[in-house]
Write a protein that holds these residues in place. Structure first.
Motif, PDB file in Angstrom:
ATOM      1  N   PHE A  12       5.144   8.952  12.322  1.00 24.73           N
ATOM      2  CA  PHE A  12       5.550   8.881  10.924  1.00 24.73           C
ATOM      3  C   PHE A  12       4.983  10.010  10.066  1.00 24.73           C
ATOM      4  CE2 PHE A  12       5.995   4.692  12.640  1.00 24.73           C
ATOM      5  CZ  PHE A  12       7.207   4.289  12.126  1.00 24.73           C
ATOM      6  N   ASN A  26       0.547   7.975  11.583  1.00 23.59           N
ATOM      7  CA  ASN A  26       0.385   8.453  12.954  1.00 23.59           C
ATOM      8  C   ASN A  26       1.455   9.469  13.320  1.00 23.59           C
ATOM      9  OD1 ASN A  26       2.767   7.134  14.275  1.00 23.59           O
ATOM     10  ND2 ASN A  26       1.793   5.324  13.420  1.00 23.59           N
ATOM     11  N   SER A  27       1.404   9.951  14.558  1.00 19.23           N
ATOM     12  CA  SER A  27       2.311  11.015  15.012  1.00 19.23           C
ATOM     13  C   SER A  27       3.778  10.699  14.744  1.00 19.23           C
ATOM     14  CB  SER A  27       2.134  11.231  16.511  1.00 19.23           C
ATOM     15  OG  SER A  27       0.796  11.536  16.808  1.00 19.23           O
ATOM     16  N   SER A  34      -3.592   0.878   6.303  1.00 18.15           N
ATOM     17  CA  SER A  34      -2.604   0.254   5.411  1.00 18.15           C
ATOM     18  C   SER A  34      -2.759  -1.253   5.386  1.00 18.15           C
ATOM     19  CB  SER A  34      -1.170   0.538   5.845  1.00 18.15           C
ATOM     20  OG  SER A  34      -1.036   1.783   6.412  1.00 18.15           O
ATOM     21  N   LEU A  87      -5.092   2.936  26.058  1.00 14.80           N
ATOM     22  CA  LEU A  87      -4.429   4.222  25.798  1.00 14.80           C
ATOM     23  C   LEU A  87      -5.457   5.299  25.451  1.00 14.80           C
ATOM     24  CD1 LEU A  87      -1.364   2.923  23.769  1.00 14.80           C
ATOM     25  CD2 LEU A  87      -1.350   3.785  26.106  1.00 14.80           C
ATOM     26  N   LEU A 135      -4.339   7.285  16.017  1.00 14.56           N
ATOM     27  CA  LEU A 135      -3.718   6.254  15.187  1.00 14.56           C
ATOM     28  C   LEU A 135      -2.534   5.618  15.894  1.00 14.56           C
ATOM     29  CD1 LEU A 135      -3.641   7.889  11.629  1.00 14.56           C
ATOM     30  CD2 LEU A 135      -4.969   5.914  12.347  1.00 14.56           C
ATOM     31  N   LYS A 136      -1.753   6.444  16.589  1.00 15.94           N
ATOM     32  CA  LYS A 136      -0.591   5.916  17.312  1.00 15.94           C
ATOM     33  C   LYS A 136      -1.051   4.928  18.382  1.00 15.94           C
ATOM     34  CE  LYS A 136       2.214   8.148  20.324  1.00 15.94           C
ATOM     35  NZ  LYS A 136       2.938   9.377  20.704  1.00 15.94           N
ATOM     36  N   THR A 157      -6.408  12.998  15.546  1.00 15.33           N
ATOM     37  CA  THR A 157      -6.228  11.790  14.732  1.00 15.33           C
ATOM     38  C   THR A 157      -4.846  11.137  14.768  1.00 15.33           C
ATOM     39  OG1 THR A 157      -7.943  12.664  13.299  1.00 15.33           O
ATOM     40  CG2 THR A 157      -6.722  10.773  12.469  1.00 15.33           C
ATOM     41  N   PRO A 158      -3.744  11.879  14.563  1.00 12.78           N
ATOM     42  CA  PRO A 158      -2.451  11.179  14.540  1.00 12.78           C
ATOM     43  C   PRO A 158      -2.150  10.454  15.851  1.00 12.78           C
ATOM     44  CG  PRO A 158      -2.231  13.442  13.737  1.00 12.78           C
ATOM     45  CD  PRO A 158      -3.599  13.322  14.340  1.00 12.78           C
ATOM     46  N   GLU A 159      -2.634  11.003  16.954  1.00 16.90           N
ATOM     47  CA  GLU A 159      -2.370  10.379  18.253  1.00 16.90           C
ATOM     48  C   GLU A 159      -3.308   9.179  18.473  1.00 16.90           C
ATOM     49  OE1 GLU A 159       0.239  11.679  19.194  1.00 16.90           O
ATOM     50  OE2 GLU A 159       0.597  10.924  21.215  1.00 16.90           O
ATOM     51  N   GLY A 216       5.632   1.877  10.343  1.00 16.57           N
ATOM     52  CA  GLY A 216       4.744   3.022  10.128  1.00 16.57           C
ATOM     53  C   GLY A 216       3.426   2.663   9.481  1.00 16.57           C
ATOM     54  N   ARG A 217       3.146   1.360   9.349  1.00 16.11           N
ATOM     55  CA  ARG A 217       1.856   0.966   8.786  1.00 16.11           C
ATOM     56  C   ARG A 217       0.750   1.356   9.748  1.00 16.11           C
ATOM     57  NH1 ARG A 217      -0.308  -1.015  12.452  1.00 16.11           N
ATOM     58  NH2 ARG A 217      -1.302  -2.907  11.811  1.00 16.11           N
ATOM     59  N   THR A 218      -0.425   1.639   9.192  1.00 19.11           N
ATOM     60  CA  THR A 218      -1.585   1.978  10.009  1.00 19.11           C
ATOM     61  C   THR A 218      -2.635   0.903   9.803  1.00 19.11           C
ATOM     62  OG1 THR A 218      -2.580   3.193   8.197  1.00 19.11           O
ATOM     63  CG2 THR A 218      -1.167   4.442   9.674  1.00 19.11           C
ATOM     64  N   PHE A 221      -4.585  13.366  21.879  1.00 13.32           N
ATOM     65  CA  PHE A 221      -4.427  14.667  21.223  1.00 13.32           C
ATOM     66  C   PHE A 221      -2.986  14.881  20.781  1.00 13.32           C
ATOM     67  CE2 PHE A 221      -4.117  19.349  21.104  1.00 13.32           C
ATOM     68  CZ  PHE A 221      -5.227  19.636  20.334  1.00 13.32           C
ATOM     69  N   ASN A 222      -2.814  15.304  19.525  1.00 13.18           N
ATOM     70  CA  ASN A 222      -1.487  15.623  19.008  1.00 13.18           C
ATOM     71  C   ASN A 222      -1.295  17.136  19.099  1.00 13.18           C
ATOM     72  OD1 ASN A 222       0.479  16.506  16.954  1.00 13.18           O
ATOM     73  ND2 ASN A 222       0.615  14.337  16.454  1.00 13.18           N
ATOM     74  N   THR A 282       0.862  -1.179   0.000  1.00  9.36           N
ATOM     75  CA  THR A 282       0.000   0.000   0.000  1.00  9.36           C
ATOM     76  C   THR A 282       0.897   1.226   0.000  1.00  9.36           C
ATOM     77  OG1 THR A 282      -1.807   1.177   1.108  1.00  9.36           O
ATOM     78  CG2 THR A 282      -0.219   0.078   2.527  1.00  9.36           C
ATOM     79  N   PHE A 326       5.207  -2.498  14.006  1.00 14.08           N
ATOM     80  CA  PHE A 326       4.973  -1.106  14.409  1.00 14.08           C
ATOM     81  C   PHE A 326       6.004  -0.156  13.799  1.00 14.08           C
ATOM     82  CE2 PHE A 326       5.806   2.558  17.098  1.00 14.08           C
ATOM     83  CZ  PHE A 326       4.539   3.072  17.355  1.00 14.08           C
ATOM     84  N   ASN A 331      -1.880   1.813  16.753  1.00 12.14           N
ATOM     85  CA  ASN A 331      -0.723   1.122  16.187  1.00 12.14           C
ATOM     86  C   ASN A 331       0.056   0.297  17.202  1.00 12.14           C
ATOM     87  OD1 ASN A 331      -1.346   2.040  13.709  1.00 12.14           O
ATOM     88  ND2 ASN A 331       0.602   3.021  13.315  1.00 12.14           N
TER      89      ASN A 331
END
Ligand SMILES: [Zn+2]
Lengths: 183, 399
Positions: free
Chosen positions: A123, A120-121, B152, B56, B131-132, B127-129, B147-149, B119-120, A114, B144, B135
């Motif tokens: 990357f 995420n934070s 992905s 988390l 996702l973290k 969102t980024p936090e 960097g795949r989510t 919260f980022n 993909t 991990f 992950n």
């Protein structure tokens, strides 16, 4: 009379407590201290959860040391069924038999992939990048890795790739990555 | 095994942020609602099962302890279940085991999740936090760090499916699933993202993880859902319209995807469906099921779920959306709630919300969304790395 708290000092204390620059704390809490808030309105507070580790790779240790010290990629072969695992494992989950180390060529085929445009934070600054499952030659299973490509949209299943080693290696799986092989 | 009925069902509003509720306050709200729906007091509850996914998100390990306290269930036995996105389905399965075994007569199954306290600070968004936090459920040593989510990993499966089946599902087929689920959400008062989109809107949205764009992804949602399960004796005494759980199937696949025999089908989903059909005596799911709530974490995976639930042949899932079979007016409507894409994905609560949706249809209480003559419905819950876990439930009304 109760004394009012000093907003600037609150920003500084909390910046230090959670390790976020004070201007970012101020930016995200300005409304709380500089706007009009009713006493019963929902109150948001900065926090983080953190644990430090010195973790062990156990029976997979040699795999990471071979990469870091010798720039060599190893798989693990089951002594009974002969299946080769990379990532390696000390015991075969099919036979419950020990495995032995086996050096790999480091070439393989991209099975599926993909292009990550939003991550995420950790990357967020690296996107877009390709990651995919690679079947390394001489192994029976797949490994997930980043594929470094100039044009990410050229990634395709079936593409031949080879392992590359970072110049600065830490003993982590990110010490390796793949690049396309011209054939 | 004793028969198990659903005698109460409730879902809070699903929305991106419940700023004025903590997770245990949401648990409290939904408990009050589900007890009212069942028409019983809390004294009738013998045990509880909690579906809560991410510690988390909650900023709390073992959050079930505090939910249990907040809803006043001490000193009843309780257990928390966490199987990622499949948590809701798994919690119902465990609740069912409580009642079917005779250990309990009445069990509360409650799912709750609150993700957007993450919260980022740099980006000024959550969102980024979020996702973290998700992950950290990938293998920390090998996967991990790449960097795949979550997007992905499911994208990898859809690309493998396209490679196997000549480009299917197509971009248009995936976009139609998004259009359908957002449209279905318009009629669901608890949905987070009711929207009338076109196929073009979906295709032209910004890319998240190829081939998924913004509208191909499910949402991050906060909310709670609950059901009350009861033994046949108790259900017959207390409930005018009991809904029976006649089939349940669960499976857990290889979590390192590289160990699976292939990546173009979800083996756990197939296994769970086969087990649930066997238990419920279903031989032709396409004909014998009146509506389904599938785990549409992504548009492409909803299409793969049609195949994995044996609604069609492998590779042909896209036809069901092209032929409008899965539309509300088709003969097997899928995700009338809006699913994860339209109603939302409050992880631990999602499978329970989808169960509540099917219960409402089987009771004939689904309002504007009501499926005519709904007799039997299916709920699919999936979770973990690319469908590691699947739980499939078959629900039926009395005939
Ligand atoms: Zn073996």
């Amino acid at each position: 009379m109760p004394t009012k708290i000093d907003a600037q000092k609150w920003y500084e204390r909390n910046s230090k407590r959670i390790g976020v620059p004070v201007d970012l704390i101020r930016q995200n809490y300005r409304e709380e201290f500089e706007g009009e808030k009713d006493i019963g309105e929902p109150l948001e507070i900065p926090d983080k959860m953190e644990v430090f580790y010195k973790y062990t790779y156990g029976q997979q240790s040699r795999f990471f040391r071979e990469i870091r010290e010798n720039q060599k990629l190893y798989g693990a072969r089951c002594k009974k069924c002969g299946k080769v695992f990379c990532p390696p494992r000390a015991g075969c989950p099919h036979c419950f038999e020990d495995t032995e180390w086996l050096p790999l060529e480091g070439t393989g085929t991209l099975v599926t992939y993909t292009i990550v445009y939003f991550s995420n934070s950790v990357f967020a600054r690296k996107v877009p990048f390709v990651c995919g499952y690679v079947k390394l030659d001489g192994t029976d299973f797949l490994i997930l890795q980043s594929i470094y490509m100039d044009d990410v949209e050229k990634a395709r299943p079936g593409m031949r790739v080879k392992v590359c080693y970072q110049e600065e290696r830490d003993g982590r799986i990110t010490d390796i990555y793949f690049t396309p092989v011209d054939e | 095994m004793r028969r198990v009925a659903i005698i109460g069902a409730a879902t809070t509003k699903f929305k991106s942020r419940w700023l004025d509720r903590t997770y245990y306050e949401l648990a409290y709200d939904v408990t009050k609602e589900v007890l009212a729906d069942a028409g019983i007091g809390k004294d009738r509850i013998d045990s509880c099962v909690y579906g809560m996914y991410n510690d988390l998100f909650a900023r709390q390990y073992q959050p079930d302890l505090f939910a249990h306290d907040y809803i006043g269930m001490a000193p009843r036995p309780a257990v928390r279940v966490n199987t990622g996105g499949a948590t809701g389905g798994s919690a119902i399965r465990m609740g069912m085991a409580e009642v079917a075994s005779g250990m309990s007569d009445v069990t509360l199954v409650l799912g709750v999740e609150k993700c957007n306290d993450c919260f980022n600070y740099e980006a000024g968004i959550t969102t980024p936090e979020v996702l973290k936090s998700i992950n950290y459920t990938a293998d920390m040593t090998y996967e991990f760090p790449t960097g795949r989510t979550a997007a992905s990993v499911f994208a990898l499966a859809v690309i493998a499916h396209q490679e196997k089946y000549g480009g299917l599902p197509t971009r248009e087929q995936m976009a139609k699933v998004s259009v359908k689920n957002h449209r279905n959400a318009v009629k669901n008062p608890v949905a987070q993202s009711p929207k009338l989109l076109t196929v073009e809107d979906v295709i032209n949205a910004r890319m998240i993880s190829y081939p998924f764009g913004f509208y191909d992804n499910c949402l991050y949602t906060e909310g709670a859902a609950a059901v009350i399960l009861a033994s046949e004796d108790v259900a017959r005494k207390l409930c005018p319209k009991p809904i029976w759980i006649t089939g349940v199937g669960a499976a857990l696949d290889w979590a390192f995807l590289g160990n699976r025999p292939n990546l173009y089908e979800f083996h756990s989903s197939r296994e769970a469906a086969v087990r649930a059909y066997k238990m419920a005596g279903i031989t032709n799911p396409r004909r014998e099921i009146d509506l389904a709530e599938l785990h549409d974490a992504f548009t492409g995976t909803e299409i793969m779920a049609y195949e994995d639930c044996l609604f069609c042949e492998p590779g042909e899932g896209g036809k069901l959306i092209d032929q409008e079979v899965v539309e509300p007016w088709g003969d097997l409507p899928v995700n009338l709630s809006g699913g994860l894409i339209g109603c939302g994905h409050a992880v631990g609560a999602t499978g329970i919300m989808q169960t509540v949706e099917v219960v409402m249809h089987l009771r004939g209480e689904a309002g504007e969304r009501q499926v005519k003559e709904a007799r039997r419905g299916l709920v699919q819950s999936i979770g973990g790395i690319a469908n590691a876990w699947t739980v499939v439930l078959i629900l039926e009304k009395e005939v």
